[in-house]
Design an enzyme around this catalytic site. Structure first.
Site, PDB file in Angstrom:
ATOM      1  N   GLY A  36      21.866  29.136 -44.721  1.00 41.13           N
ATOM      2  CA  GLY A  36      21.856  27.680 -44.899  1.00 41.13           C
ATOM      3  C   GLY A  36      21.636  27.339 -46.364  1.00 41.13           C
ATOM      4  O   GLY A  36      21.346  28.204 -47.194  1.00 41.13           O
ATOM      5  N   GLN A  37      21.746  26.035 -46.686  1.00 42.42           N
ATOM      6  CA  GLN A  37      21.637  25.659 -48.101  1.00 42.42           C
ATOM      7  C   GLN A  37      20.231  25.946 -48.650  1.00 42.42           C
ATOM      8  O   GLN A  37      20.097  26.474 -49.757  1.00 42.42           O
ATOM      9  CB  GLN A  37      22.065  24.216 -48.343  1.00 42.42           C
ATOM     10  CG  GLN A  37      21.401  23.175 -47.483  1.00 42.42           C
ATOM     11  CD  GLN A  37      21.858  21.756 -47.805  1.00 42.42           C
ATOM     12  OE1 GLN A  37      22.581  21.529 -48.763  1.00 42.42           O
ATOM     13  NE2 GLN A  37      21.415  20.793 -47.008  1.00 42.42           N
ATOM     14  N   LEU A  38      19.193  25.651 -47.891  1.00 42.35           N
ATOM     15  CA  LEU A  38      17.834  25.981 -48.351  1.00 42.35           C
ATOM     16  C   LEU A  38      17.605  27.488 -48.274  1.00 42.35           C
ATOM     17  O   LEU A  38      17.016  28.088 -49.193  1.00 42.35           O
ATOM     18  CB  LEU A  38      16.791  25.243 -47.503  1.00 42.35           C
ATOM     19  CG  LEU A  38      15.329  25.567 -47.802  1.00 42.35           C
ATOM     20  CD1 LEU A  38      14.969  25.267 -49.257  1.00 42.35           C
ATOM     21  CD2 LEU A  38      14.390  24.793 -46.867  1.00 42.35           C
ATOM     22  N   THR A  87      20.934  21.180 -37.425  1.00 40.98           N
ATOM     23  CA  THR A  87      20.796  20.058 -38.366  1.00 40.98           C
ATOM     24  C   THR A  87      21.858  18.965 -38.205  1.00 40.98           C
ATOM     25  O   THR A  87      21.917  18.061 -39.033  1.00 40.98           O
ATOM     26  CB  THR A  87      20.824  20.576 -39.825  1.00 40.98           C
ATOM     27  OG1 THR A  87      21.993  21.382 -40.003  1.00 40.98           O
ATOM     28  CG2 THR A  87      19.603  21.394 -40.149  1.00 40.98           C
ATOM     29  N   THR A 126      11.085  17.138 -41.275  1.00 41.44           N
ATOM     30  CA  THR A 126      11.926  16.118 -41.884  1.00 41.44           C
ATOM     31  C   THR A 126      11.247  14.756 -42.012  1.00 41.44           C
ATOM     32  O   THR A 126      10.375  14.406 -41.192  1.00 41.44           O
ATOM     33  CB  THR A 126      13.206  15.977 -41.030  1.00 41.44           C
ATOM     34  OG1 THR A 126      13.913  14.808 -41.412  1.00 41.44           O
ATOM     35  CG2 THR A 126      12.903  15.886 -39.542  1.00 41.44           C
ATOM     36  N   TYR A 150      17.402  14.473 -32.952  1.00 42.65           N
ATOM     37  CA  TYR A 150      17.149  15.499 -33.979  1.00 42.65           C
ATOM     38  C   TYR A 150      15.685  15.423 -34.450  1.00 42.65           C
ATOM     39  O   TYR A 150      14.993  16.444 -34.521  1.00 42.65           O
ATOM     40  CB  TYR A 150      18.108  15.299 -35.160  1.00 42.65           C
ATOM     41  CG  TYR A 150      17.714  16.048 -36.414  1.00 42.65           C
ATOM     42  CD1 TYR A 150      17.890  17.427 -36.508  1.00 42.65           C
ATOM     43  CD2 TYR A 150      17.153  15.383 -37.510  1.00 42.65           C
ATOM     44  CE1 TYR A 150      17.514  18.119 -37.668  1.00 42.65           C
ATOM     45  CE2 TYR A 150      16.781  16.057 -38.660  1.00 42.65           C
ATOM     46  CZ  TYR A 150      16.965  17.425 -38.731  1.00 42.65           C
ATOM     47  OH  TYR A 150      16.595  18.101 -39.869  1.00 42.65           O
ATOM     48  N   LYS A 154      12.682  18.200 -34.129  1.00 43.75           N
ATOM     49  CA  LYS A 154      11.971  18.763 -35.285  1.00 43.75           C
ATOM     50  C   LYS A 154      10.454  18.558 -35.148  1.00 43.75           C
ATOM     51  O   LYS A 154       9.666  19.432 -35.503  1.00 43.75           O
ATOM     52  CB  LYS A 154      12.478  18.125 -36.588  1.00 43.75           C
ATOM     53  CG  LYS A 154      13.898  18.472 -36.963  1.00 43.75           C
ATOM     54  CD  LYS A 154      14.133  19.947 -37.250  1.00 43.75           C
ATOM     55  CE  LYS A 154      13.337  20.447 -38.419  1.00 43.75           C
ATOM     56  NZ  LYS A 154      13.615  21.910 -38.648  1.00 43.75           N
ATOM     57  N   TRP A 175      16.523  14.545 -47.379  1.00 40.59           N
ATOM     58  CA  TRP A 175      17.788  14.366 -48.101  1.00 40.59           C
ATOM     59  C   TRP A 175      18.136  15.599 -48.962  1.00 40.59           C
ATOM     60  O   TRP A 175      18.379  15.499 -50.153  1.00 40.59           O
ATOM     61  CB  TRP A 175      17.724  13.121 -48.986  1.00 40.59           C
ATOM     62  CG  TRP A 175      17.587  11.816 -48.252  1.00 40.59           C
ATOM     63  CD1 TRP A 175      17.146  11.597 -46.985  1.00 40.59           C
ATOM     64  CD2 TRP A 175      17.892  10.514 -48.779  1.00 40.59           C
ATOM     65  NE1 TRP A 175      17.170  10.254 -46.687  1.00 40.59           N
ATOM     66  CE2 TRP A 175      17.614   9.564 -47.769  1.00 40.59           C
ATOM     67  CE3 TRP A 175      18.369  10.055 -50.018  1.00 40.59           C
ATOM     68  CZ2 TRP A 175      17.804   8.188 -47.953  1.00 40.59           C
ATOM     69  CZ3 TRP A 175      18.539   8.685 -50.200  1.00 40.59           C
ATOM     70  CH2 TRP A 175      18.275   7.771 -49.178  1.00 40.59           C
TER      71      TRP A 175
HETATM   72  N1  LIG Z   1      19.544  18.889 -44.710  1.00 37.63           N
HETATM   73  C1  LIG Z   1      18.627  17.928 -44.875  1.00 37.63           C
HETATM   74  O1  LIG Z   1      18.903  16.848 -45.446  1.00 37.63           O
HETATM   75  C2  LIG Z   1      17.218  18.127 -44.372  1.00 37.63           C
HETATM   76  C3  LIG Z   1      16.290  17.085 -44.511  1.00 37.63           C
HETATM   77  C4  LIG Z   1      14.986  17.291 -44.050  1.00 37.63           C
HETATM   78  C5  LIG Z   1      14.618  18.500 -43.494  1.00 37.63           C
HETATM   79  N2  LIG Z   1      15.546  19.490 -43.357  1.00 37.63           N
HETATM   80  C6  LIG Z   1      15.134  20.756 -42.749  1.00 37.63           C
HETATM   81  O2  LIG Z   1      15.169  21.754 -43.765  1.00 37.63           O
HETATM   82  C7  LIG Z   1      15.527  23.013 -43.183  1.00 37.63           C
HETATM   83  C8  LIG Z   1      16.719  23.596 -43.909  1.00 37.63           C
HETATM   84  O3  LIG Z   1      17.833  22.691 -43.789  1.00 37.63           O
HETATM   85  P1  LIG Z   1      19.282  23.049 -44.349  1.00 37.63           P
HETATM   86  O4  LIG Z   1      19.891  21.767 -44.767  1.00 37.63           O
HETATM   87  O5  LIG Z   1      19.202  24.191 -45.307  1.00 37.63           O
HETATM   88  O6  LIG Z   1      19.997  23.518 -43.001  1.00 37.63           O
HETATM   89  P2  LIG Z   1      21.409  24.250 -42.835  1.00 37.63           P
HETATM   90  O7  LIG Z   1      22.148  24.310 -44.143  1.00 37.63           O
HETATM   91  O8  LIG Z   1      22.068  23.595 -41.653  1.00 37.63           O
HETATM   92  O9  LIG Z   1      20.994  25.742 -42.462  1.00 37.63           O
HETATM   93  C9  LIG Z   1      20.424  26.084 -41.236  1.00 37.63           C
HETATM   94  C10 LIG Z   1      20.784  27.528 -40.933  1.00 37.63           C
HETATM   95  O10 LIG Z   1      20.196  27.869 -39.671  1.00 37.63           O
HETATM   96  C11 LIG Z   1      21.190  28.575 -38.935  1.00 37.63           C
HETATM   97  N3  LIG Z   1      20.941  28.517 -37.505  1.00 37.63           N
HETATM   98  C12 LIG Z   1      21.270  27.535 -36.625  1.00 37.63           C
HETATM   99  N4  LIG Z   1      20.943  27.878 -35.382  1.00 37.63           N
HETATM  100  C13 LIG Z   1      20.388  29.118 -35.442  1.00 37.63           C
HETATM  101  C14 LIG Z   1      19.875  30.016 -34.477  1.00 37.63           C
HETATM  102  N5  LIG Z   1      19.864  29.716 -33.169  1.00 37.63           N
HETATM  103  N6  LIG Z   1      19.394  31.211 -34.891  1.00 37.63           N
HETATM  104  C15 LIG Z   1      19.415  31.550 -36.217  1.00 37.63           C
HETATM  105  N7  LIG Z   1      19.898  30.738 -37.175  1.00 37.63           N
HETATM  106  C16 LIG Z   1      20.382  29.527 -36.791  1.00 37.63           C
HETATM  107  C17 LIG Z   1      22.480  27.867 -39.309  1.00 37.63           C
HETATM  108  O11 LIG Z   1      23.608  28.621 -38.913  1.00 37.63           O
HETATM  109  P3  LIG Z   1      24.981  27.838 -38.532  1.00 37.63           P
HETATM  110  O12 LIG Z   1      25.395  27.116 -39.761  1.00 37.63           O
HETATM  111  O13 LIG Z   1      25.889  28.944 -38.115  1.00 37.63           O
HETATM  112  O14 LIG Z   1      24.615  26.899 -37.410  1.00 37.63           O
HETATM  113  C18 LIG Z   1      22.303  27.748 -40.826  1.00 37.63           C
HETATM  114  O15 LIG Z   1      22.694  28.925 -41.488  1.00 37.63           O
HETATM  115  C19 LIG Z   1      15.759  22.729 -41.699  1.00 37.63           C
HETATM  116  O16 LIG Z   1      14.573  22.984 -40.988  1.00 37.63           O
HETATM  117  C20 LIG Z   1      16.052  21.240 -41.660  1.00 37.63           C
HETATM  118  O17 LIG Z   1      15.735  20.664 -40.399  1.00 37.63           O
HETATM  119  C21 LIG Z   1      16.833  19.333 -43.788  1.00 37.63           C
END
Ligand SMILES: NC(=O)c1ccc[n+]([C@@H]2O[C@H](COP(=O)([O-])OP(=O)(O)OC[C@H]3O[C@@H](n4cnc5c(N)ncnc54)[C@H](OP(=O)(O)O)[C@@H]3O)[C@@H](O)[C@H]2O)c1
Length: 308
Positions: A36-38, A87, A126, A150, A154, A175
């Site tokens: 994922g991006q983080l 997400t 989040t 969602y 969370k 964000w």
């Molecule tokens: N993005 C935002 O704006 C935001 C804001 C606030 C908080 N957050 C939180 O910050 C964290 C990181 O977010 P992010 O934006 O980096 O998320 P992301 O880019 O969507 O990355 C999440 C990763 O988790 C993987 N994943 C999904 N289901 C899974 C499973 N069952 N087993 C193992 N891996 C799995 C995804 O794989 P696939 O891509 O194949 O599904 C992806 O590689 C998350 O907890 C998110 O809720 C994000």
């Protein structure tokens, strides 16, 4: 380097040495959600301090306790970071079971497996756990009131993490944008290159956050041994409209950006209109500050340009 852990393959990130003998005595961190991006920035950041064992789909499904437990037990980590999540905020409205399976069950599995292995766990949550009615920056002690599936999933993940591992650090952020993500910054850049003008919501206010800075703050909290719930975002706040204008300007584009109300883009998932997070507890605990969102955004756009 690929490394077989239990029944599955993981990727080992280590910028200095890659053999297990060479990394004896250095910190070993598991990053779930490593693609994922983080997750990508976490692997790079923690790889500077030691060894990172990276795990994501399809190798490890965090909703399967046996797979998670085996992976963690064989790895013998010093720290477990859960950056894996469901997400897709809009899709979660139609498939709440899928969102809860990853965000609640998966979080509980990782917390339980890491507790059994004697390791602390980091979980990301989040700004969407709040309803936006406060109109002043939210602190970790404010009462959550999620408005969409969602956010509920969370919040359930926070609870599952707390209940399954006493040594937990829950980091609420907002964000997010980072390399490889289909995030707001990338969507605005694509739209600005293909459309004559953009309309962007003005009445949704939050805290844009660069994954590079969140990964660094995670390392700071981990090395301080911090436990509990923290808010970590780039400092300052802006509307989606102001964020979009800054993105377009920093990218050197001249596409006009016009403000519009949130109602102009009807969404299934209800979102808080005000979800600014306060870093105060993080700053008091660590003595560090988060840089402003404009500076972080400029850095992201500059690095993106250099990598093109
Ligand atoms: N993005 C935002 O704006 C935001 C804001 C606030 C908080 N957050 C939180 O910050 C964290 C990181 O977010 P992010 O934006 O980096 O998320 P992301 O880019 O969507 O990355 C999440 C990763 O988790 C993987 N994943 C999904 N289901 C899974 C499973 N069952 N087993 C193992 N891996 C799995 C995804 O794989 P696939 O891509 O194949 O599904 C992806 O590689 C998350 O907890 C998110 O809720 C994000």
């Amino acid at each position: 380097m690929l490394w077989r852990v239990g029944g599955v393959w993981g990727i080992v990130y280590n910028t200095a040495e890659t053999s297990r003998e060479a990394t004896q005595g250095t910190m070993r961190t598991i990053v779930f959600g490593s693609k994922g991006q983080l997750g990508l920035d976490l692997c790079a950041r923690f790889g500077r301090d030691g060894e990172v064992i990276a795990a994501d789909l399809p190798e490890v499904d965090i909703a399967e306790f046996a797979a998670v437990e085996e992976f963690v037990r064989h790895t013998r980590p010093d720290l477990v970071i859960n950056a894996a999540a469901y997400t897709d905020v809009e899709a979660a409205e139609d498939d709440s079971a899928a969102a809860f399976r990853v965000n609640e069950t998966g979080a509980g599995n990782i917390a339980r497996a890491s507790a059994r292995a004697g390791a602390p766990v980091v979980y990301y949550s989040t700004d969407f756990v709040f309803d936006g009615e406060k109109h002043r920056p939210y602190v970790p002690e404010d009462a959550p009131a999620p408005l969409c599936v969602y956010a509920e999933s969370k919040l359930a993940g926070e609870k599952a993490t707390r209940e399954n591992n006493d040594r937990h650090c829950i980091i609420r952020t907002a964000w997010l944008y980072g390399p490889g993500g289909n995030n707001f910054v990338e969507k605005i850049l694509r739209a600005a290159q293909t459309r004559p003008s953009l309309q962007v919501i003005e009445d949704e206010v939050g805290s844009p956050t660069y994954t590079l800075d969140l990964a660094e703050a995670t390392a700071v909290l981990a090395s301080a041994g911090a436990t509990g719930t923290y808010h970590v975002v780039n400092s300052g706040s802006c509307s989606r409209y102001a964020f979009a204008r800054a993105i377009v300007k920093l990218a050197g584009l001249d596409t006009p950006v016009e403000p519009c109300p949130a109602g102009a883009f009807p969404m299934k998932a209800k979102r808080p209109l005000y979800s600014v997070l306060s870093n105060e507890k993080y700053e008091t605990r660590t003595g560090k500050t988060m840089r402003g969102w404009q500076e972080a955004l400029a850095d992201y756009i500059q690095r993106r340009r250099e990598n093109q």
